[in-house]
Design a protein around this motif. Structure first.
Motif, mmCIF file in Angstrom:
data_model
loop_
_atom_site.group_PDB
_atom_site.id
_atom_site.type_symbol
_atom_site.label_atom_id
_atom_site.label_comp_id
_atom_site.label_asym_id
_atom_site.label_seq_id
_atom_site.Cartn_x
_atom_site.Cartn_y
_atom_site.Cartn_z
ATOM 1 N N LEU A 91 13.801 0.250 6.648
ATOM 2 C CA LEU A 91 13.216 -0.926 7.311
ATOM 3 C C LEU A 91 12.598 -0.588 8.672
ATOM 4 C CD1 LEU A 91 15.931 -3.573 6.404
ATOM 5 C CD2 LEU A 91 13.676 -3.255 5.362
ATOM 6 N N GLY A 92 12.602 0.689 9.044
ATOM 7 C CA GLY A 92 11.981 1.106 10.301
ATOM 8 C C GLY A 92 12.711 0.617 11.539
ATOM 9 N N GLY A 150 2.343 2.846 6.329
ATOM 10 C CA GLY A 150 2.587 2.483 4.934
ATOM 11 C C GLY A 150 2.899 3.679 4.051
ATOM 12 N N LEU A 192 6.816 1.579 6.939
ATOM 13 C CA LEU A 192 6.271 0.227 6.917
ATOM 14 C C LEU A 192 4.774 0.303 7.188
ATOM 15 C CD1 LEU A 192 9.004 -1.599 9.042
ATOM 16 C CD2 LEU A 192 8.772 -1.590 6.550
ATOM 17 N N SER A 193 4.055 -0.751 6.848
ATOM 18 C CA SER A 193 2.596 -0.735 7.014
ATOM 19 C C SER A 193 2.177 -0.548 8.478
ATOM 20 C CB SER A 193 1.967 -2.002 6.438
ATOM 21 O OG SER A 193 2.522 -3.145 7.043
ATOM 22 N N CYS A 194 2.997 -1.025 9.431
ATOM 23 C CA CYS A 194 2.651 -0.871 10.849
ATOM 24 C C CYS A 194 2.730 0.592 11.306
ATOM 25 C CB CYS A 194 3.538 -1.751 11.721
ATOM 26 S SG CYS A 194 5.295 -1.349 11.623
#
Length: 193
Positions: free
Chosen positions: A87-88, A168, A163-165
């Motif tokens: 989940l970063g 990704g 995550l995409s930020c």
């Protein structure tokens, strides 16, 4: 009276003596032997191969789809720790960008980066490998090799697509083991309680 070309040639070559047979063989042998510089380069290349600490595979790899998720966890890694990585939620301490790098350079960079981060007690990394839609002859070659290489390295506990930020599917979070120095420090800190 003018001399013909043949007569001029014979006149100019009149004092030339043919080489003895053993001298011809010696000259031929010298021409075919490598020079000292060539021998030195060959020896250096052989030593470099023998002492290359980079054990990352260059063999066959199962090719991934460019949009596949990368996910790996060694036995013993707590599910909560892996979930937080996925989940970063951990602070990224170092980043390596492999976009557009040739295969050999990417392999060397990844190996050196992971080794250096582990020695410096850096725990959470971000590796940007891209998804490789345009890579030739097959898509996602570098991504596929990163997946394989990360699993080969003993310093790595877990990794997961970012995550995409953070990039990704073209980037991966990596969790490294604690260095021996940090393990000792933790033992001392918890022993004092």
């Amino acid at each position: 009276m003018a001399m013909t070309d043949e007569e001029l040639f014979l006149a100019s070559m009149g004092d030339v003596v043919p080489l003895a047979q053993d001298k011809k063989a010696e000259l031929r042998r010298q021409q075919n032997e490598p020079t000292l510089a060539q021998l030195a380069r060959r020896e250096a290349a052989e030593q470099e191969q023998d002492f290359d600490p980079n054990f990352l595979s260059t063999e066959y790899v199962d090719l991934l789809d460019p949009h596949d998720l990368l996910s790996y966890k060694k036995d013993g890694v707590q599910q909560g720790v892996f979930k937080n990585l996925r989940l970063g939620k951990y602070q990224i301490d170092a980043t390596l960008d492999l976009h557009g790098k040739p295969f050999r350079e990417a392999r060397k960079s990844l190996f050196n980066f992971i080794t250096d981060c582990h020695q410096r007690s850096i725990r959470v990394l971000l590796i940007r490998h891209g998804i490789g839609l345009k890579s030739k002859p097959f898509p996602a070659i570098l991504k596929s090799y990163c997946n394989k290489w990360l699993q080969e390295m003993p310093q790595i506990l877990a990794f997961h697509s970012a995550l995409s930020c953070h990039g990704g599917n073209g980037a991966t979070y990596v969790l490294l083991k604690k260095s021996e120095e940090k393990k000792v420090e933790n033992r001392e800190r918890h022993a004092k309680r």
